[in-house]
Write a protein that holds these residues in place. Sequence first.
Motif, short mmCIF file in Angstrom:
data_model
loop_
_atom_site.label_atom_id
_atom_site.label_comp_id
_atom_site.label_asym_id
_atom_site.label_seq_id
_atom_site.Cartn_x
_atom_site.Cartn_y
_atom_site.Cartn_z
N CYS A 161 3.85 -12.75 2.00
CA CYS A 161 2.52 -12.50 1.46
C CYS A 161 2.61 -11.56 0.26
O CYS A 161 3.38 -10.60 0.28
CB CYS A 161 1.67 -11.87 2.56
N ARG A 164 -0.99 -6.38 -0.13
CA ARG A 164 -0.49 -5.16 0.51
C ARG A 164 -1.65 -4.49 1.24
O ARG A 164 -2.02 -3.36 0.94
CB ARG A 164 0.09 -4.20 -0.56
N PHE A 167 -3.48 -1.86 6.31
CA PHE A 167 -3.26 -1.79 7.76
C PHE A 167 -2.11 -2.71 8.22
O PHE A 167 -1.84 -2.82 9.40
CB PHE A 167 -4.54 -2.17 8.53
N CYS A 168 -1.48 -3.38 7.27
CA CYS A 168 -0.57 -4.47 7.65
C CYS A 168 0.86 -4.19 7.19
O CYS A 168 1.07 -3.71 6.09
CB CYS A 168 -1.08 -5.76 7.02
N PRO A 171 4.07 -7.84 4.94
CA PRO A 171 4.88 -8.03 3.73
C PRO A 171 6.19 -7.26 3.78
O PRO A 171 7.21 -7.73 3.26
CB PRO A 171 3.97 -7.51 2.61
N PRO A 293 -7.33 -8.92 0.01
CA PRO A 293 -7.46 -9.95 -1.02
C PRO A 293 -8.92 -10.39 -1.09
O PRO A 293 -9.62 -10.38 -0.08
CB PRO A 293 -6.58 -11.10 -0.52
S1 SF4 Z 1 -3.17 -8.76 6.33
FE1 SF4 Z 1 -2.98 -8.61 4.08
S2 SF4 Z 1 -0.90 -7.97 3.65
FE2 SF4 Z 1 -0.98 -8.63 5.79
S3 SF4 Z 1 -0.34 -10.76 5.72
FE3 SF4 Z 1 -2.57 -10.78 5.61
S4 SF4 Z 1 -3.09 -10.74 3.43
FE4 SF4 Z 1 -0.91 -10.19 3.61
#
Ligand code: SF4
Length: 463
Positions: A161, A164, A167-168, A171, A293
């Motif tokens: 992905c 950024r 919370f994730c 990537p 996004p």
């Molecule tokens: S939450 Fe955001 S950073 Fe995480 S995979 Fe989904 S779009 Fe990508």
Amino acid sequence: MSDTLSPTKAPKIGFVSLGCPKNLTDSELILTQLSAEGYETSKTFQGADLVVVNTCGFIDDAVRESLDTIGDALAENGKVIVTGCLGARSGDDGGNLVKGVHPSVLAVTGPHAAQEVMEHVHQHLPKPHDPFLDLVPGSFGEAGIKLTPRHYAYLKISEGCNHRCTFCIIPSMRGDLVSRPVGDVLKEARALFEGGVKELLVVSQDTSAYGVDVKYRTGFWDGKPVRTRLLELVQTLGEIAKSYGAWVRLHYVYPYPSVDDIVPLMQEGLVLPYLDVPFQHSHPDVLKRMKRPASGERNLERIQRWREICPELVVRSTFIAGFPGETEAEFEHLLEFLREAQIDRAGCFAYSNVKGAAANELPGMLPIELREERRARFMAVAEEVSTARLQRRVGQTLQVLVDKSVGLGKKGGVGRSWADAPEIDGQVALLPPEKVSKSYKVGDFVRARIVGTQGHDLVGMPV
Ligand code: SF4
């Protein structure tokens, strides 16, 4: 038959797959290759010569489950290879987290590492030599072993992905977006339909971004040029699916303006009028803090426009309540969005820190009780909306894909309409057919008149 002629026993690999559908497709790839090479595979450790655990590392519960499973495999079997998201994570000392907790594992790889896993397997459990199987081409990228029931399958179109979100940590585990060549994706899709798949679920981390990394380059399918872009992919998938009388469903679609071009294909019947859009929140300031996004998009207006084009559209989404700094007004904005957008199916997490995520450092962390309370308030509104949306189906006649059939049709069966994805949404409880001799077959489509609702589910009478 003499002993010398009997085939030697194939080496056996116990395989455990944890986590999300994207992880499942990695498992399927590895399993396909293992069996193409002549290994026997099973879902248990019993009698296995080696165990592969495909882990998930997304939230703390998943980390615990993955580490426990590795511990069980080590205790029961002793020879364990670990792959998947957790394999890519570091521990407090900066070393590999899995190796820190379980130093005796044979090897650890990150996600999307089927070739690497195969190399480790070969090293610790040499592949059986079979003069016939050695001639079978590798099955990477084509339809192989599926862990889902035979009538539906996940189709992964990209890995990684480019976003950024704060919370994730995906990537950092899976890297930037890498789209699969469109020709390979379509080839796999056709092989799946050929194999009896009636519903194809398109997955990735960011389905709308398909092809961005390769500048939407033109690929080839069946001798014809096709662009590596969601619109062309969906068009072609829809056409292939039509010739098999099958469904295509889209997951993890971000609300970019380009999705506006996909919705007319839903109205045409080429792809199911269903969108899984992970909105996470509605308030622009929270979305900015989340670095989501499409955070600048007017999502409410977008959904309304989609519904004007395709009135039957079902929207499912996930949300986070109690994100750091979320004010009461921002949270109420979210509740209002839920009501106005008429989200058909909504899931909600109370915010929790994920190790290594940027959001952990954001100011305004809310007390856990408040996050939980907001989640409960969210779910109450979500239920209200969802129940009202479901009620509208009573009296309609829907096409239902049979997931389970019980007995000789005497006790009916269970299926889903286009409005429900497997495992995450509701179901249609099918009443017994009037003709006792008639029974439902898993993977068949039946038409049913909806006669009532039952919680999140519908009740249908076959017609
Ligand atoms: S939450 Fe955001 S950073 Fe995480 S995979 Fe989904 S779009 Fe990508």
